[in-house]
Structures are given as structure tokens and as C-alpha cells.
Design a protein around this motif. Structure first.
Motif, mmCIF file in Angstrom:
data_model
loop_
_atom_site.group_PDB
_atom_site.id
_atom_site.type_symbol
_atom_site.label_atom_id
_atom_site.label_comp_id
_atom_site.label_asym_id
_atom_site.label_seq_id
_atom_site.Cartn_x
_atom_site.Cartn_y
_atom_site.Cartn_z
ATOM 1 N N SER A 55 55.817 48.775 -8.886
ATOM 2 C CA SER A 55 56.115 50.187 -9.069
ATOM 3 C C SER A 55 54.969 50.739 -9.922
ATOM 4 O O SER A 55 54.740 50.269 -11.031
ATOM 5 N N LEU A 56 54.251 51.695 -9.370
ATOM 6 C CA LEU A 56 52.992 52.086 -10.000
ATOM 7 C C LEU A 56 53.166 53.197 -11.033
ATOM 8 O O LEU A 56 53.946 54.120 -10.829
ATOM 9 N N ALA A 57 52.410 53.102 -12.116
ATOM 10 C CA ALA A 57 52.301 54.192 -13.089
ATOM 11 C C ALA A 57 50.933 54.830 -12.886
ATOM 12 O O ALA A 57 49.895 54.192 -13.129
ATOM 13 N N LEU A 58 50.936 56.053 -12.388
ATOM 14 C CA LEU A 58 49.677 56.755 -12.109
ATOM 15 C C LEU A 58 49.503 57.889 -13.119
ATOM 16 O O LEU A 58 50.342 58.799 -13.204
ATOM 17 N N ALA A 59 48.418 57.835 -13.856
ATOM 18 C CA ALA A 59 48.139 58.838 -14.895
ATOM 19 C C ALA A 59 47.317 59.970 -14.300
ATOM 20 O O ALA A 59 46.250 59.722 -13.732
ATOM 21 N N MET A 60 47.817 61.188 -14.417
ATOM 22 C CA MET A 60 47.030 62.301 -13.864
ATOM 23 C C MET A 60 45.863 62.624 -14.787
ATOM 24 O O MET A 60 46.020 62.820 -15.990
ATOM 25 N N ILE A 61 44.691 62.655 -14.184
ATOM 26 C CA ILE A 61 43.458 63.008 -14.902
ATOM 27 C C ILE A 61 43.083 64.401 -14.412
ATOM 28 O O ILE A 61 42.732 64.594 -13.242
ATOM 29 N N GLU A 62 43.244 65.378 -15.305
ATOM 30 C CA GLU A 62 43.060 66.754 -14.841
ATOM 31 C C GLU A 62 42.589 67.691 -15.949
ATOM 32 O O GLU A 62 42.775 68.906 -15.852
ATOM 33 N N THR A 63 41.950 67.108 -16.963
ATOM 34 C CA THR A 63 41.341 67.941 -18.008
ATOM 35 C C THR A 63 40.013 67.305 -18.442
ATOM 36 O O THR A 63 39.767 66.114 -18.204
ATOM 37 N N ARG A 64 39.206 68.119 -19.116
ATOM 38 C CA ARG A 64 37.942 67.596 -19.656
ATOM 39 C C ARG A 64 38.231 66.500 -20.680
ATOM 40 O O ARG A 64 37.559 65.471 -20.722
ATOM 41 N N GLU A 65 39.270 66.718 -21.498
ATOM 42 C CA GLU A 65 39.633 65.724 -22.514
ATOM 43 C C GLU A 65 39.972 64.385 -21.853
ATOM 44 O O GLU A 65 39.538 63.323 -22.307
ATOM 45 N N ALA A 66 40.733 64.437 -20.753
ATOM 46 C CA ALA A 66 41.100 63.196 -20.043
ATOM 47 C C ALA A 66 39.851 62.495 -19.526
ATOM 48 O O ALA A 66 39.751 61.257 -19.593
ATOM 49 N N CYS A 67 38.888 63.263 -19.031
ATOM 50 C CA CYS A 67 37.651 62.647 -18.517
ATOM 51 C C CYS A 67 36.881 61.997 -19.662
ATOM 52 O O CYS A 67 36.329 60.900 -19.512
ATOM 53 N N ASN A 68 36.853 62.694 -20.813
ATOM 54 C CA ASN A 68 36.150 62.108 -21.967
ATOM 55 C C ASN A 68 36.805 60.804 -22.397
ATOM 56 O O ASN A 68 36.134 59.890 -22.875
ATOM 57 N N ASN A 69 38.133 60.712 -22.220
ATOM 58 C CA ASN A 69 38.867 59.512 -22.678
ATOM 59 C C ASN A 69 39.212 58.562 -21.533
ATOM 60 O O ASN A 69 40.015 57.645 -21.719
ATOM 61 N N LEU A 70 38.608 58.796 -20.368
ATOM 62 C CA LEU A 70 39.038 58.056 -19.170
ATOM 63 C C LEU A 70 39.004 56.535 -19.359
ATOM 64 O O LEU A 70 39.957 55.836 -19.012
ATOM 65 N N ASP A 71 37.891 56.029 -19.921
ATOM 66 C CA ASP A 71 37.768 54.563 -20.024
ATOM 67 C C ASP A 71 38.898 53.976 -20.886
ATOM 68 O O ASP A 71 39.459 52.933 -20.551
#
Ligand code: 3PY
Ligand code: MG
Length: 254
Positions: free
Chosen positions: A141-157
């Protein structure tokens, strides 16, 4: 119903519909089409606890993987929709590793998380008992995190490093809003297309699944060329609008 995981593990692209309208007859119609999965949207769609439970059952009965987008930071809903049989939970606006850890805490049993044990409805939906559910479903059962802001991209790793986060789902509309600081979305526009490609590349390097929302076949084909794993195409409003348009365009008296 390990089919979603199997499709992903064997490198197949999962094609998904997207629904916010809760009427079962409507969902049945969507499920008659060539989708592997359908997202039931509790964030911007009308799905609530009762309709999402019924919607999941409707999809499972038709062999479609039920995916659910929960409202913002509603970790109680994350566990509940899994108890109802959701095969993936999509959490909007995961911007930091702390957000990701809170999400995992609700979606995974110990030791990864703190999901409370009570998947009886999901187990019976899939024709197994609760202990079998525990063995068979905790990892699929997958947990998918939505990446949809600049902040999320900065913290992606850091976000995708969190154990229990299976992958990301790119929200191209909010991403464009955040990057351009303009409330009018420009999904997959010139300002964010390279950002989207970078998210996909970084997730693949980290061994995480990628998913993305698209409005039309052109965008879905572009995502497929990037080898995105789960691609959703269109949503209920556009399915209905396109159907009405196609009926009216055939008339010779208007
Ligand atoms: C977005 O594009 O922001 C989404 O959340 C897709 O539904
Ligand atoms: Mg969004």
C-alpha cells in the motif's frame, strides 16, 4: 489486489483516472474504461469518509486499484482510507521531511510507523483476514507524497529519503503557482517543466516511484516519455465537459 505493486515492480506504467464526484453510477462508468487505477479525491473533490469507503469498494469490484488523495495534513484520514482498502494514499503539500515522517507514521505499521491495527474492512474486501492483510499489504500500500511547491523541491532529497515514503506525486498546477508566485496555474509550462524533469530524475536515482497528474493526453504522453510510473489523465470535470462537447459538436441545427 497486489496488482498495483506488481504492475509497478514489473516496470509497467499505471494509468489512472481522477474523480471528485462521488455518485457510484458515475464511478462505475469511469471504471468501465481502460484505467488500471482511479484516484478518489478528498482534497479538492467531494469524497468524504462514507463516499470514499463506497468508492473504494466500487473500484475493487471492477478490478481497478483504488488510490485516495486525502485532505491537507489529515493523517487520521490516511489510516482510515487504508483501513477501507486504498492501495495508495496521496498526501498533498508534503514540503518537509517532518511532513513526510508524519505521513509515514499514519500509513505504516511498526516499526516504520504507528498505524493503528484495524484493517478488517480492507481485508474482507480483498478476501483475506487481518493477519494476512498485515503480511501482504503493509509493503504494497503506497504512501505517495505530493511535491507541488518550491519548498518541497528544495527539500526533495530529504523527503524521499524518509523510509516508508514510496514515491512522489507531482502536482503541476500548484507547482507552477508556487514557482511563479502567480495564483493562475500553468501546469507543465515553461517555468516548471525542467523542475518536473528534475523531480523525476532525483526520485528515480533514489529508487522511489514517480506519479504525476495531467489534464490531457498530450501531457500524459510527455510524462510517459519521462518514464513516470503512475500517470493520471484528466479529471471528472473534463471527462464530462469533453463528452458534452462531443455530443453537441455532432448537431447540425445549432
Ligand atoms: C496540482 O496540480 O496541484 C494538483 O494537486 C493535481 O490535482
Ligand atoms: Mg495541488
Amino acid at each position: 489486489m497486489r496488482r498495483l505493486k506488481q504492475l509497478l515492480d514489473t516496470g509497467n506504467t499505471v494509468l489512472s483516472g481522477w474523480c471528485g464526484i462521488t455518485d457510484p453510477r458515475y464511478l462505475e462508468t469511469i471504471a468501465e474504461h481502460d484505467f488500471d487505477a482511479v484516484v478518489l479525491d478528498m482534497q479538492h473533490g467531494f469524497f468524504d469518509e462514507t463516499s470514499v469507503q463506497n468508492g473504494i469498494a466500487t473500484l475493487v469490484a471492477r478490478g481497478k486499484a483504488p488510490l485516495v488523495r486525502i485532505p491537507l495534513a489529515r493523517w487520521d484520514a490516511a489510516s482510515r482510507v487504508m483501513d477501507f482498502g486504498a492501495l495508495a494514499v496521496i498526501a498533498p503539500m508534503i514540503n518537509t521531511a517532518d511532513d513526510a515522517r508524519a505521513f509515514v507514521s499514519a500509513t505504516r505499521f511498526v516499526p516504520l510507523g504507528e498505524r493503528s491495527f484495524g484493517p478488517r474492512h480492507a481485508a474482507s474486501l480483498y478476501g483475506i483476514d487481518s493477519n494476512e492483510y498485515l503480511q501482504q499489504f503493509d509493503d504494497c500500500s503506497l504512501a505517495l507524497a505530493m511535491i507541488e511547491t518550491r519548498e518541497a523541491c528544495n527539500n526533495l532529497d530529504e523527503i524521499i529519503k524518509v523510509e516508508g515514503i514510496d514515491g512522489v506525486l507531482i502536482g503541476p498546477g500548484d507547482l507552477s503557482i508556487s514557482f511563479r508566485q502567480n495564483p493562475v496555474p500553468d501546469a507543465y509550462g515553461v517555468d516548471t517543466i525542467d523542475v518536473v524533469k528534475d523531480i523525476v530524475t532525483r526520485c528515480k536515482q533514489a529508487g522511489k516511484k514517480t506519479a504525476a497528474f495531467s489534464f490531457n493526453a498530450e501531457a500524459a504522453n510527455m510524462l510517459n516519455a519521462l518514464a513516470v510510473d503512475i500517470i493520471s489523465v484528466g479529471l471528472d470535470a473534463t471527462y464530462i465537459a469533453d463528452g458534452v462537447k462531443s455530443h453537441l459538436s455532432g448537431l447540425n441545427f445549432r
